[in-house]
Design an enzyme around this catalytic site. Structure first.
Site, short mmCIF file in Angstrom:
data_model
loop_
_atom_site.label_atom_id
_atom_site.label_comp_id
_atom_site.label_asym_id
_atom_site.label_seq_id
_atom_site.Cartn_x
_atom_site.Cartn_y
_atom_site.Cartn_z
N GLY A 10 0.81 -1.21 0.00
CA GLY A 10 0.00 0.00 0.00
C GLY A 10 0.84 1.25 0.00
O GLY A 10 1.74 1.42 0.83
N GLY A 12 -0.46 4.35 0.37
CA GLY A 12 -1.22 5.45 0.95
C GLY A 12 -0.36 6.21 1.94
O GLY A 12 0.87 6.14 1.93
N PHE A 13 -1.00 6.93 2.84
CA PHE A 13 -0.25 7.74 3.81
C PHE A 13 0.64 6.87 4.69
O PHE A 13 1.81 7.18 4.90
CB PHE A 13 -1.22 8.53 4.69
CG PHE A 13 -1.92 9.64 3.96
CD1 PHE A 13 -1.23 10.75 3.53
CD2 PHE A 13 -3.28 9.58 3.71
CE1 PHE A 13 -1.86 11.78 2.85
CE2 PHE A 13 -3.93 10.60 3.04
CZ PHE A 13 -3.22 11.71 2.61
N GLY A 14 0.10 5.76 5.22
CA GLY A 14 0.87 4.92 6.12
C GLY A 14 2.09 4.33 5.44
O GLY A 14 3.22 4.43 5.94
N GLU A 173 -18.89 17.39 2.41
CA GLU A 173 -18.10 18.11 1.42
C GLU A 173 -18.63 17.89 0.01
O GLU A 173 -18.67 18.82 -0.81
CB GLU A 173 -16.64 17.66 1.53
CG GLU A 173 -15.97 18.15 2.82
CD GLU A 173 -14.64 17.49 3.11
OE1 GLU A 173 -13.85 18.08 3.87
OE2 GLU A 173 -14.40 16.38 2.59
N ASP A 310 -6.28 2.28 8.26
CA ASP A 310 -7.65 1.79 8.17
C ASP A 310 -7.77 0.29 8.42
O ASP A 310 -8.86 -0.20 8.67
CB ASP A 310 -8.24 2.10 6.80
CG ASP A 310 -8.38 3.59 6.55
OD1 ASP A 310 -8.53 4.32 7.54
OD2 ASP A 310 -8.32 4.02 5.38
N ALA A 326 -6.11 10.21 8.01
CA ALA A 326 -4.75 10.26 7.48
C ALA A 326 -3.69 10.32 8.58
O ALA A 326 -2.65 9.66 8.49
CB ALA A 326 -4.60 11.45 6.53
N GLN A 327 -3.94 11.12 9.62
CA GLN A 327 -2.93 11.29 10.66
C GLN A 327 -2.63 10.00 11.40
O GLN A 327 -1.49 9.76 11.81
CB GLN A 327 -3.36 12.39 11.63
CG GLN A 327 -2.97 13.78 11.21
CD GLN A 327 -1.46 13.94 11.04
OE1 GLN A 327 -0.68 13.41 11.81
NE2 GLN A 327 -1.07 14.68 10.02
#
Length: 485
Positions: A10, A12-14, A173, A310, A326-327
């Site tokens: 992955g 993603g952010f992590g 949003e 997640d 995300a954090q």
């Protein structure tokens, strides 16, 4: 001697922040990701509503990591992890391969949850990938175009009714941006319809919008949505979705809302890979399929496997599982990298992972947002400016930050939308590809069918084999969501 092998599933952010934290470590990293780009998922809704292009929120992974020599980027979907042999089986585009590891970081993100009603996905796309955002952009802008052609008032109303399911940050949003389109950006551009008459309906089964932000900000957000003309239906449960509408149940009873454009922004679940890893390692999962990890983010009994973001279930200070934001993934990625580096240096393990909550933010419309930072509660223009600043900081790459700010200026200060191009292919390709089957499998079967076969005399003979239409193998269909997009 062979260096320590770190596999990361992955981008993603992590995964990305873990890799960056291992830049100078004495390790060889193999990154496995189902796409060739890193996705800044919090801004997907702006791609769907024409504010930003997909390239601004999805920089190529190889470009992001080009200065880090200890990384090997591989395209593919992790199908399963053999926790005993320390081997990952990967399905690449038309080719299967394996990756061995000494340490494994699993940060494959989450997939959309339809709460057991997966057929809703045919008519109400989620917001988890670039494909989702482009499909929605085609459907949203296409709805106004088709409405302009209608002579039947009821058909016109169906095309001008937009339903967003889920009143969390993504749903709020999304509803806000569609309302901006209808009431501000598209006004005066059509001869036969008034975009301001479009209905934007926001639905949620709970009794508040942005319910995790607290009563004060939730009330402010609800008031702003009403001012924008968004119809908010709370305590309302979706019971069915089809091509031409959505059916709900509320205190008023059963109701059908005719609508050609539906967006699903409610519920997430861990990908199937989480369950497979848990079963292989003898670990447990929660109701959402997330792996229950140790305080150091490792799988029980397997200190070499870290599960982040997640995909992990880890209670916070309040006893509730850490949120899928995300954090959490960013801090988890850095923590996992620190643990690996300490082990290689034979140092003591760090203290258990502790999430530092930097707050939550959500935009409602241009110049209006809400922000919850510690005990501070902000709304309106100040919160909106903070939201802009935070998202610019976390965008990867200077080029992306620069062009994003320019497009925000066009959309928020002016009345234009930088990215309004939408095609029929974007609107319908997802279902067409599902019916068509795995294109790489078709190519491979066609190549195999044309390969010469050796006869007993040694003379090659040409063989022909029909290429079945087929569908994606169930295994591949499930695992395409296992890698963060």
């Amino acid at each position: 001697m062979q260096r320590h092998r770190v596999a990361v599933i992955g981008a993603g952010f992590g995964g990305l922040f873990a890799i960056r934290a291992l830049r100078n470590a004495n390790v060889d990293i193999t990154l496995i990701n189902g796409t060739a780009y890193h996705l800044f998922q919090p801004l997907l809704y702006q791609v769907a509503t024409g504010v930003l292009s997909e390239g601004e929120i999805a920089p190529p992974i190889r470009e992001v990591l080009k200065g880090q020599d200890n990384v090997d980027v591989k395209l593919g979907w992790a199908r399963q992890v053999d926790t005993e042999r320390k081997v990952i089986d990967v399905a690449g585009p038309g080719i299967d391969y394996t990756v061995e590891y000494d340490s494994l970081i699993v940060a494959a993100g989450a997939s959309q949850s339809y709460f057991g009603n997966d057929h809703f996905n045919d008519y109400a796309p989620g917001m988890k990938s670039i494909d989702d955002a482009l499909e929605l952009r085609a459907k949203i802008f296409g709805a106004f175009e088709i409405a302009d052609l209608q002579t039947d008032p009821e058909a016109q109303e169906r095309w001008l009714t937009f339903v967003v399911v889920g009143a969390g940050p993504t749903g709020v949003e999304m509803a806000g941006q569609i309302a901006e389109l209808a009431h501000r950006n598209l006004v005066g551009q059509y001869k036969h319809i008034d975009p301001r008459k479009a209905r934007i309906i926001l639905i949620d089964a709970v009794g508040a919008v942005l319910n995790t932000f607290g009563d004060h900000l939730s009330t402010r957000a609800l008031r702003q949505l009403h001012l924008m003309g968004v119809e908010v239906e709370l305590n309302t449960k979706v019971v069915d979705v089809d091509l031409t509408g959505i059916e709900v149940e509320s205190e008023r009873g059963h109701q059908r809302i005719p609508s050609m454009t539906k967006v699903w922004a409610a519920g997430v679940q861990a990908p199937p890979l989480a369950k497979q890893i848990a079963e292989s390692a003898g670990a447990e999962t929660d109701r959402a399929g997330r792996v229950m990890v140790q305080p150091d983010l490792t799988v029980p009994g397997h200190p070499e496997i870290f599960v982040l973001g997640d995909m992990m279930h880890l209670p916070g200070d309040d006893g509730r599982p850490l949120p899928g934001v995300a954090q959490v993934a960013i801090q988890g990625g850095r923590y996992a990298a620190d643990v690996i580096k300490r082990r290689l240096r034979h140092k003591d393990a760090p203290a258990p992972f502790k999430y530092f909550d930097k707050g939550s933010m959500a935009t409602i419309s241009r110049f209006s947002a809400v922000a919850s930072i510690g005990k501070l509660r902000l709304s309106g223009f100040i919160a909106w400016m903070m939201w802009l600043a935070v998202h610019v900081v976390y965008l990867v790459g200077f080029k992306n930050r620069f062009t994003t700010v320019l497009h925000w200026a066009v959309s928020f200060v002016g009345r234009g939308r930088s990215e309004r191009v939408a095609t029929e292919q974007q609107a319908f390709a997802r279902r067409a590809m599902r019916d068509y089957g795995d294109p790489y499998r078709r190519v491979r079967e066609a190549e195999e069918a044309q390969m010469p076969a050796e006869t007993t005399t040694g003379v090659p003979t040409e063989t022909t084999t029909a290429v079945p239409a087929g569908k994606h193998p169930a295994e591949a269909e499930k695992t395409k969501a296992t890698v963060g997009r």
